[in-house]
Write a protein that holds these residues in place. Sequence first.
Motif, short mmCIF file in Angstrom:
data_model
loop_
_atom_site.label_atom_id
_atom_site.label_comp_id
_atom_site.label_asym_id
_atom_site.label_seq_id
_atom_site.Cartn_x
_atom_site.Cartn_y
_atom_site.Cartn_z
N VAL A 84 1.27 -0.88 0.26
CA VAL A 84 -0.43 -0.07 -0.42
C VAL A 84 0.99 1.07 -0.15
O VAL A 84 0.24 2.17 -0.91
N ARG A 85 2.14 1.13 1.13
CA ARG A 85 2.60 2.67 0.66
C ARG A 85 3.52 2.37 -0.84
O ARG A 85 3.54 3.95 -1.21
N GLY A 86 4.06 1.53 -1.46
CA GLY A 86 4.34 1.34 -2.86
C GLY A 86 3.40 2.32 -3.76
O GLY A 86 3.40 3.30 -4.55
N SER A 87 2.50 1.75 -2.87
CA SER A 87 1.01 2.10 -3.97
C SER A 87 0.31 3.65 -4.01
O SER A 87 0.53 4.61 -4.65
N ILE A 88 0.69 4.30 -3.08
CA ILE A 88 0.66 5.60 -2.28
C ILE A 88 1.69 6.33 -3.11
O ILE A 88 1.93 7.13 -3.39
N LEU A 89 2.47 5.85 -2.65
CA LEU A 89 4.01 6.80 -3.69
C LEU A 89 3.69 7.26 -4.93
O LEU A 89 4.72 7.91 -5.12
N ALA A 90 3.38 5.74 -5.02
CA ALA A 90 3.64 5.81 -6.94
C ALA A 90 2.62 7.07 -7.13
O ALA A 90 1.97 7.47 -8.82
N LEU A 91 1.21 7.65 -6.56
CA LEU A 91 0.11 8.61 -6.77
C LEU A 91 0.43 9.65 -6.30
O LEU A 91 0.60 10.32 -7.17
N VAL A 92 1.04 9.87 -5.38
CA VAL A 92 0.89 11.74 -4.28
C VAL A 92 1.90 11.90 -5.36
O VAL A 92 1.06 13.08 -4.88
N ASP A 93 2.71 12.26 -6.14
CA ASP A 93 3.46 13.08 -6.54
C ASP A 93 2.82 13.18 -8.17
O ASP A 93 3.47 14.56 -8.98
N ARG A 94 1.78 12.56 -8.48
CA ARG A 94 0.71 12.77 -9.18
C ARG A 94 0.39 13.83 -8.93
O ARG A 94 -1.24 14.51 -8.29
N HIS A 95 -0.05 15.49 -10.01
CA HIS A 95 -0.85 16.34 -9.79
C HIS A 95 -2.84 15.83 -9.83
O HIS A 95 -3.11 17.06 -9.62
N ASP A 96 -2.37 14.96 -11.10
CA ASP A 96 -4.16 14.69 -11.15
C ASP A 96 -5.08 13.81 -10.23
O ASP A 96 -5.82 13.12 -10.61
N VAL A 97 -3.59 13.57 -8.94
CA VAL A 97 -4.62 12.44 -8.12
C VAL A 97 -4.29 13.72 -6.78
O VAL A 97 -3.59 14.27 -6.59
N SER A 98 -5.95 13.48 -6.05
CA SER A 98 -5.83 14.64 -5.17
C SER A 98 -7.16 13.18 -3.83
O SER A 98 -6.92 13.76 -2.92
N ARG A 99 -7.22 12.17 -4.74
CA ARG A 99 -7.99 11.97 -3.68
C ARG A 99 -7.71 9.48 -3.57
O ARG A 99 -8.13 9.71 -4.81
#
Length: 441
Positions: free
Chosen positions: A284-299
């Motif tokens: 889950v941490r790896g998945s979140i890290l793959a998402l948090v730096d994308r400007h098009d993901v807010s939730r």
Amino acid sequence: MGSVQIAPGERIADAAASVPLTSAPVDPIALLRGLVDVMGGPPTSTARRFSSLVAPLVAHSAVIVLAADTGGGQRQGAGDATFAHGVSFIELDRLRRELAPGSVRRAPVEVGEGSVPSLQVVSANGVLLLLSRPHDDGPDDVVLALWNVVALHLQETADAASPDYLQQARASSGVRMEALTELADEYSTTLETVLAALRSTSLDDRGARRTATGIAAEGLVHLRTASDRVRTFTEEPVATAFERLRDDLRPLVRYRDIDVQFVEPPVNGRALPSEIAHGARAVVRGSILALVDRHDVSRVRVQWDCDGTNLLINVRDDGPGDLTGESVQLLLVRQRVVALNGRLSFEATPGWGTEMSVVMPLDPPTALAAESPAWELGPREAEVLELLIAGQRNREIATQLGISENTVKFHVAKIFRKLGVRSRAEATAFVLAHRPGMSRR
């Protein structure tokens, strides 16, 4: 006696700055160099290196380290073998439970038929350290502070470990096997004591039965208590594991404009083996890290569930829906899932986001390690064969292992040749017929 606490979100660098120096004649430069040596060495040498680090502070004859983590617990010892390998797992677990995290005390510990003076330290994250026969005068608070730093480093090293580390932990757990052996010894001792009472010539029939009944009842209570300790040390309640995940994710999203929503797992779900709990958090941490730096993901929504056989993980984002199982950002996530014999699937909807689902078996797979040498299978061929006999097709195997479908076909052809079979059905029958514990016809 002072103590040094490390907050849940505090990192090693912050913890190191909080190490107090007392009036003891200790060279601070040598102390820091020794700390770097401990943290720079392989985790398997932590006990020996830490023993050398604190020897000028507190002279001792042996050291034991007990950590509950990926492999269901890791135990190390260095120095006097009578102590380093003589303290039972059940005794170590008792000490770990008695001491509050981030505390230290001097007290005797049971070794064989006697007791030995010891310095007992539990880090803020729950790793036990024992020093045998410590010198009377010593800065115990400094030992605690140093151990807090080292224990936090051990945790971070395990968190960042390669998928191979999870796979090895899944295959076997040294502490778990040691604990089970001790339980078997306890059981054997209880039975022998009951038989001795029944055979005693100094007791009549009624007295022998009464004595045997009392011994058996006391033994059952003791064994149940010990079994519960083993289970809670090598397993983690799903709700507790999920709460640790929330703690792990807070520093990752604290300063990012992303809302992580958590759907709580059932509180009565089956407990997770420690390596599964650890691996699930890493996924889950790896998945979140793959998402948090994308400007098009807010939730992002994170949900865990348990069906009694598998841990079910669901991660859903509100991004553009362009992530897939082949995305480079999720390579390590995919490898960790495969290492734990899990299944990973994606459902992307352009403009609406991506949903990632993971199924992790709670019970370890039947290993092919014992058969592979005889069949001359390579590590990858053994993985392909395990998935093949589980009924998965080439495309599913390719997705699980992160390889192409043509590569799977190549491995399958080599497996058939080495086993002397011509089809999947024959391969499955061959493996089931030759596995340990299976009846051979």
